[in-house]
Motif scaffolding. Structure first.
Motif, short mmCIF file in Angstrom:
data_model
loop_
_atom_site.label_atom_id
_atom_site.label_comp_id
_atom_site.label_asym_id
_atom_site.label_seq_id
_atom_site.Cartn_x
_atom_site.Cartn_y
_atom_site.Cartn_z
N VAL A 1 11.25 25.36 64.45
CA VAL A 1 10.77 25.22 63.08
C VAL A 1 11.71 25.93 62.11
CG1 VAL A 1 9.28 27.25 63.31
CG2 VAL A 1 8.78 25.53 61.57
N ARG A 2 11.89 25.33 60.93
CA ARG A 2 12.71 25.94 59.90
C ARG A 2 11.94 26.19 58.61
NH1 ARG A 2 16.68 23.88 56.27
NH2 ARG A 2 16.56 21.80 57.18
N SER A 3 11.05 25.29 58.24
CA SER A 3 10.25 25.51 57.03
C SER A 3 8.97 24.69 57.10
CB SER A 3 11.05 25.16 55.76
OG SER A 3 11.42 23.80 55.75
N VAL A 4 7.96 25.14 56.35
CA VAL A 4 6.64 24.51 56.32
C VAL A 4 6.28 24.22 54.86
CG1 VAL A 4 4.23 24.69 57.00
CG2 VAL A 4 5.99 25.89 58.33
N HIS A 5 5.79 23.00 54.59
CA HIS A 5 5.48 22.59 53.22
C HIS A 5 4.12 21.92 53.21
CE1 HIS A 5 9.77 23.35 52.40
NE2 HIS A 5 9.94 22.79 53.59
N ARG A 6 3.17 22.56 52.54
CA ARG A 6 1.80 22.06 52.54
C ARG A 6 1.49 21.34 51.24
NH1 ARG A 6 -2.56 22.62 55.61
NH2 ARG A 6 -4.64 22.59 54.69
N GLY A 7 1.10 20.07 51.35
CA GLY A 7 0.70 19.28 50.20
C GLY A 7 -0.80 19.16 50.10
N TRP A 8 -1.24 18.23 49.26
CA TRP A 8 -2.68 18.07 49.01
C TRP A 8 -3.41 17.50 50.21
CZ3 TRP A 8 -5.18 13.59 45.90
CH2 TRP A 8 -6.53 13.86 45.66
N MET A 9 -2.92 16.37 50.75
CA MET A 9 -3.58 15.74 51.88
C MET A 9 -2.65 15.59 53.08
SD MET A 9 -5.96 12.81 50.08
CE MET A 9 -4.64 12.09 49.08
N HIS A 10 -1.51 16.25 53.03
CA HIS A 10 -0.56 16.17 54.14
C HIS A 10 0.30 17.43 54.14
CE1 HIS A 10 2.27 15.20 50.96
NE2 HIS A 10 3.27 15.29 51.84
N SER B 1 16.36 20.09 53.12
CA SER B 1 15.32 20.73 52.31
C SER B 1 14.19 19.74 52.13
CB SER B 1 15.89 21.16 50.95
OG SER B 1 14.93 21.85 50.19
N ALA B 2 12.99 20.26 51.83
CA ALA B 2 11.82 19.39 51.68
C ALA B 2 10.86 19.97 50.68
CB ALA B 2 11.12 19.19 53.03
N PHE C 1 -1.10 25.26 48.45
CA PHE C 1 -2.55 25.27 48.35
C PHE C 1 -3.11 26.64 48.74
CE2 PHE C 1 -1.53 21.05 47.54
CZ PHE C 1 -2.58 20.52 46.81
N ASP C 2 -3.83 26.78 49.86
CA ASP C 2 -4.51 28.05 50.11
C ASP C 2 -3.77 29.00 51.04
OD1 ASP C 2 -4.77 26.52 52.37
OD2 ASP C 2 -6.89 26.93 52.69
N ARG C 3 -2.57 28.66 51.48
CA ARG C 3 -1.91 29.51 52.47
C ARG C 3 -0.43 29.70 52.21
NH1 ARG C 3 -4.14 25.89 57.15
NH2 ARG C 3 -5.80 25.95 55.60
N THR C 4 0.08 30.77 52.80
CA THR C 4 1.49 31.13 52.72
C THR C 4 2.07 31.09 54.12
OG1 THR C 4 1.06 32.57 50.83
CG2 THR C 4 3.11 32.94 52.04
N ALA C 5 3.26 30.51 54.26
CA ALA C 5 3.90 30.39 55.57
C ALA C 5 5.24 31.11 55.55
CB ALA C 5 4.11 28.91 55.93
N VAL C 6 5.52 31.82 56.62
CA VAL C 6 6.80 32.51 56.76
C VAL C 6 7.37 32.18 58.13
CG1 VAL C 6 5.64 34.64 57.52
CG2 VAL C 6 7.99 34.73 56.68
N VAL C 7 8.64 31.82 58.16
CA VAL C 7 9.34 31.50 59.41
C VAL C 7 10.47 32.50 59.58
CG1 VAL C 7 10.67 29.75 60.66
CG2 VAL C 7 8.78 29.04 59.18
N PHE C 8 10.56 33.08 60.78
CA PHE C 8 11.60 34.06 61.04
C PHE C 8 12.03 33.98 62.50
CE2 PHE C 8 7.42 35.87 61.57
CZ PHE C 8 7.49 36.61 62.75
N GLY C 9 13.23 34.47 62.77
CA GLY C 9 13.80 34.40 64.11
C GLY C 9 13.29 35.51 65.01
N THR D 1 12.45 20.95 61.04
CA THR D 1 12.99 21.66 62.19
C THR D 1 14.51 21.56 62.20
OG1 THR D 1 12.95 19.73 63.67
CG2 THR D 1 10.93 21.04 63.51
N ASP D 2 15.12 22.40 63.00
CA ASP D 2 16.54 22.25 63.28
C ASP D 2 16.76 22.44 64.77
OD1 ASP D 2 16.43 25.01 63.63
OD2 ASP D 2 17.33 25.45 61.69
N ASP D 3 18.01 22.28 65.21
CA ASP D 3 18.31 22.33 66.63
C ASP D 3 18.25 23.77 67.14
OD1 ASP D 3 18.75 19.62 66.52
OD2 ASP D 3 20.90 19.85 66.14
#
Length: 559
Positions: free
Chosen positions: A542-551, A56-57, A492-500, A556-558
């Motif tokens: 890719v498994r999840s995306v996490h957007r911070g202020w400047m990074h 998790s992150a 911040f300004d966007r929403t990310a969704v990851v799906f198979g 990912t997973d296998d």
């Protein structure tokens, strides 16, 4: 499971170590650079996992927090942090400095890699501290100086040899029995009531110099900046250096019956928890938590209603198409800041069948069962919850349209939005579709429905247009395969969704809340770093995306 990142490295949030702190290995590309020059966003791996797998992150405003298990992924995870988890004010000052001065200031305020801490800072360190501003985190707490800036991942141990909980894992029986409600049930010879939640949801969160983590015992810990009580530990100490339990995590009735002390002191001194915590979210300077019984708690800065301690007046919204904006506050805690948690419990019934009578002071509330909460999230200065009855609510700063506002109004002080000190129902969603996930950026809240559509409220990304009146659709159904959903996050300004998808592939898309309806209907974007990832290592997905202020951080997973 690997962790990659892109953005500015000088914060240390990409865990590249002291030697690479001032390089720009993966700066964030603008949409114009990607479109005009055909470039793709490259990533760099976060170093320091030591063969572990990221489970998790969370990306904060200058730091990254990870839950890392052993290589097999079956061991108890540990909490690892890099960047500036205790230090947001200095981070903002450093960002305004020219790169050369910023580099000097950072280089001479870094902690020693090993060996004892120096009793007094050197002359160069004092100069660097002066340039960066008052660096309390580095010099006023000598024993904790090495934790103010972490250029590489460092483990943060939880008290009592507890380990972090993981999303989706079942809550153990020991967790239910180990908290105050279980203890009281044993003492009184009663059977503990069945929980609403039996699995953990979001167990890790990061914001502006603050981190929150839920342990496998269901205990909520926080650490970081605390001058606004945002750690919720029962004090306004400037900083909480190590993971510390949040105080006040019990219903008002339970604390009155089983707490210690009197008045406000009893909540501050209630360092137990009534039930295990299953989910946590952090705003800029406030926090939100959800326990296994469906109770919601808030703490920290509440001057704009972030803590949800108000209550809807009986005639608000029934007159003049939206109510009177000048209703006086009736609850003493509506706009106060608290260093301990308080329960949010005034969820009014938006479908009340009768209009309030002249003698009614407050609007009717949902029943106890219907007001139990299923999902929570937090934006910069607001909070969101979805009840067991599938009703979404929002409270906090500027989350209500101002019914008395007019663009032609000559009163230049009039604003199009106003605060809500109580949970306000969010209209506009399809009535028969279940809300499966919610996630908040700084100024918007996104809701993923069971048909794969995404709806949102908030402030538009392209221009500062408030879209709080009712939810609008930002992704139509048909693209996201809900049976293959992997993650749903916002930053911040966007929403990310990851799906198979077919053949084990993964898709990642990003959407934003646009003011233009056409943009909203055709605004789904495949992030360009997906191209880099597929070229660099086809074994990773890719498994999840996490957007911070400047990074930003990509887990990912296998394949």
């Amino acid at each position: 499971m690997s962790v990659y990142g892109f953005g500015q490295q000088w914060t240390g949030a990409l865990s590249r170590g002291s030697s690479k702190l001032f390089l720009e290995e993966a700066p964030e590309l603008s949409p114009e650079e990607i479109k005009q020059f055909g470039e793709c966003q490259n990533l760099v791996p976060l170093e320091g996992l030591n063969g572990g797998r990221c489970m998790s992150a969370a990306a904060g405003w200058g730091h990254t927090a990870l839950l890392v298990a052993n290589d097999e992924g079956d061991g108890a995870p540990k909490l690892m942090v890099c960047g500036r988890p205790h230090d947001f004010q200095t981070l903002m000052r450093l960002r305004r400095l020219p790169p050369s001065l910023r580099g000097f200031s950072i280089r001479y305020t870094l902690p020693a890699d090993d060996g004892p801490l120096e009793e007094e800072p050197s002359v160069l360190q004092r100069i660097a501290s002066y340039l960066a501003g008052e660096n309390e985190a580095t010099f006023n707490e000598a024993e904790c100086r090495r934790y103010s800036s972490m250029p590489a991942l460092l483990e943060m141990q939880l008290p009592n040899e507890e380990r972090p909980a993981l999303e989706g894992k079942e809550i153990g029986q020991n967790a239910f029995e180990g908290h105050a409600a279980g203890r009281v049930a044993r003492e009184e010879g009663k059977q503990q009531q069945l929980p609403l939640h039996t699995t953990f949801q979001t167990t890790l969160a990061a914001s502006a110099g603050i981190t929150a983590v839920i342990s496998n015992a269901g205990t909520l810990y926080t650490f970081g900046l605390n001058h606004r009580g945002q750690c919720g530990t029962g004090s306004f100490a400037p900083n909480v250096w190590t993971p510390t339990p949040v105080a006040g995590l019990g219903s008002t009735r339970f604390v009155l019956d089983h707490g210690a002390g009197s008045g406000e002191d009893m909540f501050r001194r209630f360092t137990e928890q009534e039930y295990p915590i299953v989910s946590v979210a952090l705003g800029l300077q406030h926090g939100v938590a959800l326990d296994s019984a469906g109770q919601v708690f808030c703490w920290g800065k509440g001057e704009r209603g972030q803590l949800g301690q108000g209550r809807r007046m009986a005639h608000e919204g029934y007159e003049d198409g939206g109510g009177d904006n000048t209703v006086e506050e009736s609850e003493p805690n509506e706009n106060r800041t608290f260093e301990y948690a308080l329960q949010v419990q005034e969820f009014y019934d938006p479908y009340a069948t009768t209009s309030p009578s002249a003698g009614d002071l407050y609007a009717p509330l949902l029943s106890k069962d219907d007001s139990r909460v299923r999902l929570i999230s937090a934006g910069m200065n607001f909070s969101v919850a979805v009840t067991e009855s599938n009703l979404p609510y929002v409270w906090g700063k500027n989350v209500c349209l101002n019914p008395s506002y007019s663009e032609s109004d000559i009163n230049i002080r009039a604003k199009p939005t106003r605060d809500s000190t109580y949970p306000r129902y969010i209209p506009g969603l399809p009535p028969d579709l279940r809300i499966e996930r919610i996630a908040c950026g700084t100024h918007h809240a996104a809701m993923l429905l069971e048909d794969g559509s995404i709806w949102a409220v908030g402030v538009a990304s392209d221009e500062a247009v408030p879209l709080w009146g009712e939810a609008v659709e930002i992704l139509a159904p048909g693209l996201v395969e809900m049976s293959e959903l992997v993650s749903f996050t916002a930053g911040f300004d966007r929403t990310a969704v990851v799906f198979g998808a077919r053949e084990g592939r993964r898709h990642a898309i990003e959407v934003q809340l646009w003011s233009n309806e056409e943009l909203r209907q055709h605004g789904a974007v495949r992030p360009s770093w997906m191209d880099w990832l597929e070229v660099q290592d086809k074994k990773e997905r890719v498994r999840s995306v996490h957007r911070g202020w400047m990074h930003s951080v990509v887990v990912t997973d296998d394949a």
